[in-house]
Design a protein around this motif. Structure first.
Motif, PDB file in Angstrom:
ATOM      1  N   ALA A 122       8.026 -22.019  11.454  1.00 31.50           N
ATOM      2  CA  ALA A 122       8.287 -20.989  10.444  1.00 31.50           C
ATOM      3  C   ALA A 122       7.542 -19.688  10.743  1.00 31.50           C
ATOM      4  N   MET A 123       6.465 -19.789  11.517  1.00 35.08           N
ATOM      5  CA  MET A 123       5.710 -18.585  11.877  1.00 35.08           C
ATOM      6  C   MET A 123       6.491 -17.788  12.922  1.00 35.08           C
ATOM      7  N   SER A 124       6.176 -16.522  13.035  1.00 30.76           N
ATOM      8  CA  SER A 124       6.814 -15.696  14.053  1.00 30.76           C
ATOM      9  C   SER A 124       6.022 -15.813  15.352  1.00 30.76           C
ATOM     10  N   LEU A 125       6.425 -16.746  16.203  1.00 28.54           N
ATOM     11  CA  LEU A 125       5.723 -16.945  17.470  1.00 28.54           C
ATOM     12  C   LEU A 125       6.057 -15.862  18.486  1.00 28.54           C
ATOM     13  N   ASN A 126       7.048 -15.061  18.200  1.00 32.18           N
ATOM     14  CA  ASN A 126       7.484 -14.045  19.151  1.00 32.18           C
ATOM     15  C   ASN A 126       6.930 -12.663  18.828  1.00 32.18           C
ATOM     16  N   ARG A 127       5.861 -12.641  18.063  1.00 31.61           N
ATOM     17  CA  ARG A 127       5.219 -11.386  17.719  1.00 31.61           C
ATOM     18  C   ARG A 127       4.134 -11.074  18.750  1.00 31.61           C
ATOM     19  N   ASP A 128       4.065  -9.832  19.178  1.00 31.02           N
ATOM     20  CA  ASP A 128       3.018  -9.366  20.089  1.00 31.02           C
ATOM     21  C   ASP A 128       2.948 -10.155  21.393  1.00 31.02           C
ATOM     22  N   LEU A 129       4.110 -10.423  21.992  1.00 31.79           N
ATOM     23  CA  LEU A 129       4.132 -11.142  23.264  1.00 31.79           C
ATOM     24  C   LEU A 129       3.664 -10.221  24.393  1.00 31.79           C
ATOM     25  N   LEU A 130       2.841 -10.760  25.264  1.00 31.92           N
ATOM     26  CA  LEU A 130       2.334 -10.030  26.414  1.00 31.92           C
ATOM     27  C   LEU A 130       1.824 -11.028  27.440  1.00 31.92           C
ATOM     28  N   ILE A 131       1.326 -10.514  28.560  1.00 33.93           N
ATOM     29  CA  ILE A 131       0.726 -11.397  29.553  1.00 33.93           C
ATOM     30  C   ILE A 131      -0.717 -11.627  29.131  1.00 33.93           C
ATOM     31  N   ALA A 132      -0.954 -12.759  28.481  1.00 28.86           N
ATOM     32  CA  ALA A 132      -2.298 -13.113  28.025  1.00 28.86           C
ATOM     33  C   ALA A 132      -3.153 -13.508  29.227  1.00 28.86           C
ATOM     34  N   HIS A 133      -4.431 -13.210  29.159  1.00 28.36           N
ATOM     35  CA  HIS A 133      -5.359 -13.571  30.233  1.00 28.36           C
ATOM     36  C   HIS A 133      -5.393 -15.090  30.401  1.00 28.36           C
ATOM     37  N   GLY A 134      -5.367 -15.815  29.307  1.00 30.37           N
ATOM     38  CA  GLY A 134      -5.290 -17.274  29.347  1.00 30.37           C
ATOM     39  C   GLY A 134      -6.621 -17.982  29.454  1.00 30.37           C
ATOM     40  N   ASP A 135      -7.672 -17.284  29.869  1.00 30.25           N
ATOM     41  CA  ASP A 135      -8.990 -17.909  29.985  1.00 30.25           C
ATOM     42  C   ASP A 135     -10.073 -16.874  29.696  1.00 30.25           C
ATOM     43  N   PHE A 136      -9.831 -16.071  28.677  1.00 28.47           N
ATOM     44  CA  PHE A 136     -10.758 -15.004  28.304  1.00 28.47           C
ATOM     45  C   PHE A 136     -11.927 -15.633  27.562  1.00 28.47           C
ATOM     46  N   ASN A 145     -26.294  -4.352  32.070  1.00 30.37           N
ATOM     47  CA  ASN A 145     -27.083  -3.575  31.095  1.00 30.37           C
ATOM     48  C   ASN A 145     -26.543  -3.701  29.672  1.00 30.37           C
ATOM     49  N   GLY A 146     -26.180  -4.909  29.284  1.00 29.41           N
ATOM     50  CA  GLY A 146     -25.742  -5.166  27.915  1.00 29.41           C
ATOM     51  C   GLY A 146     -24.309  -4.774  27.606  1.00 29.41           C
ATOM     52  N   LYS A 147     -23.608  -4.254  28.586  1.00 28.80           N
ATOM     53  CA  LYS A 147     -22.208  -3.859  28.400  1.00 28.80           C
ATOM     54  C   LYS A 147     -21.339  -4.631  29.373  1.00 28.80           C
ATOM     55  N   ILE A 148     -20.072  -4.796  29.031  1.00 24.32           N
ATOM     56  CA  ILE A 148     -19.158  -5.475  29.943  1.00 24.32           C
ATOM     57  C   ILE A 148     -18.808  -4.523  31.082  1.00 24.32           C
ATOM     58  N   ASN A 149     -18.985  -5.009  32.291  1.00 24.35           N
ATOM     59  CA  ASN A 149     -18.643  -4.231  33.470  1.00 24.35           C
ATOM     60  C   ASN A 149     -17.361  -4.735  34.120  1.00 24.35           C
ATOM     61  N   GLY A 150     -17.103  -6.044  34.007  1.00 28.52           N
ATOM     62  CA  GLY A 150     -15.934  -6.584  34.677  1.00 28.52           C
ATOM     63  C   GLY A 150     -15.356  -7.822  34.021  1.00 28.52           C
ATOM     64  N   ILE A 151     -14.092  -8.058  34.311  1.00 32.02           N
ATOM     65  CA  ILE A 151     -13.372  -9.241  33.836  1.00 32.02           C
ATOM     66  C   ILE A 151     -12.792  -9.928  35.069  1.00 32.02           C
ATOM     67  N   ILE A 152     -12.983 -11.238  35.165  1.00 31.96           N
ATOM     68  CA  ILE A 152     -12.507 -11.980  36.324  1.00 31.96           C
ATOM     69  C   ILE A 152     -11.626 -13.145  35.895  1.00 31.96           C
ATOM     70  N   ASP A 153     -11.193 -13.926  36.858  1.00 37.11           N
ATOM     71  CA  ASP A 153     -10.448 -15.170  36.661  1.00 37.11           C
ATOM     72  C   ASP A 153      -9.095 -14.932  35.995  1.00 37.11           C
ATOM     73  N   PHE A 154      -8.207 -14.294  36.730  1.00 37.12           N
ATOM     74  CA  PHE A 154      -6.859 -14.021  36.236  1.00 37.12           C
ATOM     75  C   PHE A 154      -5.867 -15.090  36.693  1.00 37.12           C
ATOM     76  N   GLU A 155      -6.360 -16.282  37.023  1.00 38.70           N
ATOM     77  CA  GLU A 155      -5.486 -17.349  37.522  1.00 38.70           C
ATOM     78  C   GLU A 155      -4.688 -18.044  36.422  1.00 38.70           C
TER      79      GLU A 155
END
Length: 196
Positions: A122-136, A145-155
């Motif tokens: 009953a929910m709208s599963l087709n809302r905001d579809l995109l390529i999700a990172h999947g392992d964020f 230094n306390g800030k995010i510099n990079g994102i890895i693991d796009f497998e």
């Protein structure tokens, strides 16, 4: 394709950028082994996040979703399977004779699972579809230094609602209950999120 798209759009975080060999190939072969090589991303992974770390994670995810939303792969579709086929499987299961203890347990709770599945459909599963990172999660984020510099693991990229990534990060740590509202409020500063 996803990484190239993010690089072209000037994504504000470092992400893997695969280097090519002398033959202009991305995958390097050394002996019998295949490798993907990319420059090192400065920083380190954090084992535990404080409130600021959670805010950084929310901002990074919101920006990733914002930058990736217009990336359409060749197999792009506007809808996902709505799982109605599973209702038919549950109906078949209800007529089966249990062979093992686990079968009996499933049959005892089949009504409960059917009710949950109907709510999901009953929910709208087709809302905001995109390529999700999947392992964020924090083990795939590089802090400097306390800030995010990079994102890895796009497998583990997958075509899904953006809430898939939010669910993944909330499920990746035992302290998710405490930080859920903090994460959602920070996410919404950078990207829209419906009340649903």
């Amino acid at each position: 394709g996803v990484l190239e798209h993010l690089h072209k759009k000037n994504f504000p975080y470092s992400i893997p950028q695969f280097m090519k060999n002398k033959k202009d190939e991305y995958i390097l072969k050394i002996g019998k082994s295949l490798f993907e090589a990319c420059p090192r991303i400065s920083g380190r992974k954090l084992v535990k996040l404080n409130d600021n770390g959670w805010k950084e994670m929310a901002k990074a995810m919101a920006l990733y979703h914002k930058f990736i939303k217009d990336f359409k792969p060749y197999w792009f579709t506007k809808s996902l399977d709505n799982y109605t086929w599973m209702l038919g499987m549950y109906k078949k299961m209800s007529k089966a004779k249990p062979l093992e203890k686990v079968d009996k347990l499933m049959l005892n709770y089949l009504g409960f699972f059917t009710k949950l599945l109907k709510r999901l459909i009953a929910m709208s599963l087709n809302r905001d579809l995109l390529i999700a990172h999947g392992d964020f999660n924090y083990s795939n984020i590089i802090f400097l230094n306390g800030k995010i510099n990079g994102i890895i693991d796009f497998e583990n990229l997958r075509y899904a609602p953006k809430t898939k990534d939010i669910a993944t990060i909330m499920n990746s740590t035992v302290s998710h209950g405490k930080h859920f509202n903090l994460f959602i409020q920070e996410y919404k500063k950078y990207n829209k999120l419906s009340k649903e």
